[in-house]
Design a protein around this motif. Structure first.
Motif, short mmCIF file in Angstrom:
data_model
loop_
_atom_site.label_atom_id
_atom_site.label_comp_id
_atom_site.label_asym_id
_atom_site.label_seq_id
_atom_site.Cartn_x
_atom_site.Cartn_y
_atom_site.Cartn_z
N ALA A 117 21.54 53.08 37.35
CA ALA A 117 21.95 54.51 37.22
C ALA A 117 22.62 54.96 38.26
CB ALA A 117 20.64 55.34 36.96
N TYR A 118 23.98 55.65 37.86
CA TYR A 118 24.89 56.16 38.92
C TYR A 118 24.10 57.28 39.90
CZ TYR A 118 28.81 54.94 36.06
OH TYR A 118 29.91 54.47 35.23
N GLU A 119 23.08 58.13 39.08
CA GLU A 119 22.59 58.99 39.88
C GLU A 119 21.64 58.71 40.98
OE1 GLU A 119 20.05 58.65 36.12
OE2 GLU A 119 22.11 58.40 36.78
N PHE A 338 33.82 52.67 41.37
CA PHE A 338 34.62 51.51 41.46
C PHE A 338 33.91 50.37 42.47
CE2 PHE A 338 38.70 48.77 41.95
CZ PHE A 338 38.40 48.27 40.65
N ASP A 339 33.78 50.59 43.53
CA ASP A 339 33.23 49.62 44.61
C ASP A 339 31.98 48.86 44.22
OD1 ASP A 339 35.31 50.03 46.30
OD2 ASP A 339 34.15 51.28 47.90
N TYR A 340 31.13 49.62 43.71
CA TYR A 340 30.00 49.31 43.14
C TYR A 340 29.99 48.34 41.81
CZ TYR A 340 27.28 52.23 46.16
OH TYR A 340 26.78 52.72 47.28
N ILE A 341 31.26 48.73 40.92
CA ILE A 341 31.37 47.81 39.95
C ILE A 341 32.14 46.52 40.36
CG2 ILE A 341 33.18 47.72 37.97
CD1 ILE A 341 33.04 50.52 37.70
N LYS A 342 33.03 46.51 41.34
CA LYS A 342 33.46 45.35 41.94
C LYS A 342 32.38 44.42 42.50
CE LYS A 342 36.39 47.45 44.62
NZ LYS A 342 37.88 47.66 45.36
N LEU A 343 31.38 45.05 43.30
CA LEU A 343 30.12 44.40 43.70
C LEU A 343 29.52 43.49 42.71
CD1 LEU A 343 28.97 44.45 46.48
CD2 LEU A 343 27.43 46.20 45.93
#
Length: 391
Positions: A117-119, A338-343
């Motif tokens: 969850a983003y939140e 985006f940084d978390y998507i790349k991670l």
């Protein structure tokens, strides 16, 4: 990794979870990006832009079949629950702790996917994926409330000259959303009343906002009137509001009920009898998407333009108001996700979760179980440890 961007199906949800330039960067790193046709259209990112970035455009079924990591903006609605498989990773706002009924939570979580969850991604006590949308929520609730006031009550909210006294605005809570409402209100010289636990915090935030907006030239603006809220005596705050509310033009609630303020202690801070005292066509908004929480008459809506007329008072409480400006909100949101998507893509989801506590804090469900403590507590579920489930 095969990464899929799904088109949003919630009514009036017009954001998209990845921009074409970001898709291009992921592809350059060796990933394959699939985009459901039309996913970015409302945010001014047409299929053509993703194709030019190297992404593959397909219908939903193909995206679901090919991809492991699925990106969305809002929690799936019931018609989407069966889309997800146990080997999927879903990265989106989930908000399982909000208004979703337990039966629907069960139906979604039992699909077995890994839901992040983003939140709930937390870094050093902050929630970086909530911050930009919270700020935008404050801006937009201010904007829409003054538009509705002009439309229905015939009042120009701002005080732009001696003949324009300015509307009276009540802000409940001065977190991120409330602070941005305050910023807009001070900029337009409304008469502001703030409900807050800490009067000094209101003074400090007001001074900071004025300095940011006007430097040394805005300090003559009238500061907010503070109604103190004491957890040990909430009725005192309610009584004071009861005296003030007949003259208030706009109420914007930006606070959620904390565990130490159960309904038994305070049913509502603003109840229906208080709404009845407001002048006809005044405006009441709840920016929290928590139905009948602190304001008895506020219920959220999925329709961005919908309002209710209750006791001759305009009620406006959409639960995803950032989508009102889909291009702006998409750009702001994807800048922080985006940084978390790349991670996740580069390390793989399980390795990324083990290695990064901030990402781990966002995991809300996996293998049919709730893994987020607050969600479990609020909704009455047992809470599983995500590290145990990864083993």
């Amino acid at each position: 990794m095969h990464i899929g961007i799904l088109r949003e199906r919630k009514q009036d949800e017009r954001r998209v979870a990845l921009r074409p330039s970001q898709a291009q960067e992921l592809i350059a790193q060796g990933h394959t990006v699939w985009v459901e046709s039309g996913a970015g259209q409302a945010a001014q990112y047409p299929d053509r832009a993703y194709q030019e970035a190297g992404a593959l455009i397909a219908e939903k079924a193909k995206v679901l079949e090919q991809c492991k990591l699925l990106l969305k903006v809002k929690c799936p609605i019931p018609e989407e629950y069966s889309d997800f498989r146990a080997d999927h990773v879903l990265f989106t706002y989930l908000h399982l702790d909000e208004n979703i009924p337990p039966a629907q939570i069960n139906a979604l979580v039992q699909q077995g996917f890994l839901g992040i969850a983003y939140e709930w991604i937390e870094r050093e006590g902050d929630y970086p994926l909530l911050e930009p949308m919270s700020k935008l929520t404050g801006h937009l609730f201010y904007q829409r409330s003054v538009e509705l006031l002009a439309q229905h009550k015939g009042i120009l909210a701002g005080s732009y000259g001696p003949a324009l006294p300015g509307a009276k605005l009540l802000i409940i809570g001065l977190g991120r959303i409330g602070t941005e409402v305050l910023r807009c209100a001070l900029m337009n010289r409304l008469n502001v009343i703030v409900v807050a636990r800490n009067e000094q915090q209101v003074a400090d935030k007001t001074q900071l906002v004025l300095q940011q907006m006007f430097g040394g030239n805005g300090l003559s603006i009238k500061p907010p009137f503070v109604v103190p809220f004491d957890d040990n005596n909430p009725e005192a705050c309610k009584q004071q509001l009861n005296e003030l509310i007949p003259d208030i033009d706009i109420v914007i609630n930006c606070a959620v009920r904390r565990p130490n303020l159960p309904k038994e202690k305070l049913a509502y801070l603003v109840d229906k009898t208080m709404i009845q005292q407001m002048q006809p066509y005044s405006v009441v908004c709840d920016a929290t998407a928590c139905d009948r929480d602190l304001i008895e008459t506020c219920v959220s809506s999925e329709i961005l333009t919908h309002y209710d007329l209750i006791e001759e008072v305009v009620h406006y409480s959409p639960d995803h108001i950032p989508s009102y400006v889909p291009k702006t909100s998409t750009d702001m949101l994807t800048a922080v996700t985006f940084d978390y998507i790349k991670l996740i893509a580069n390390l793989g989801p399980e390795a990324a979760i083990r290695a990064h506590a901030d990402l781990r804090s966002g995991v809300s469900c996996y293998k049919g179980q709730i893994t987020h403590p607050y969600t479990a507590q609020k909704k009455g579920y047992d809470c599983a440890d995500i590290l145990d489930l990864l083993d």
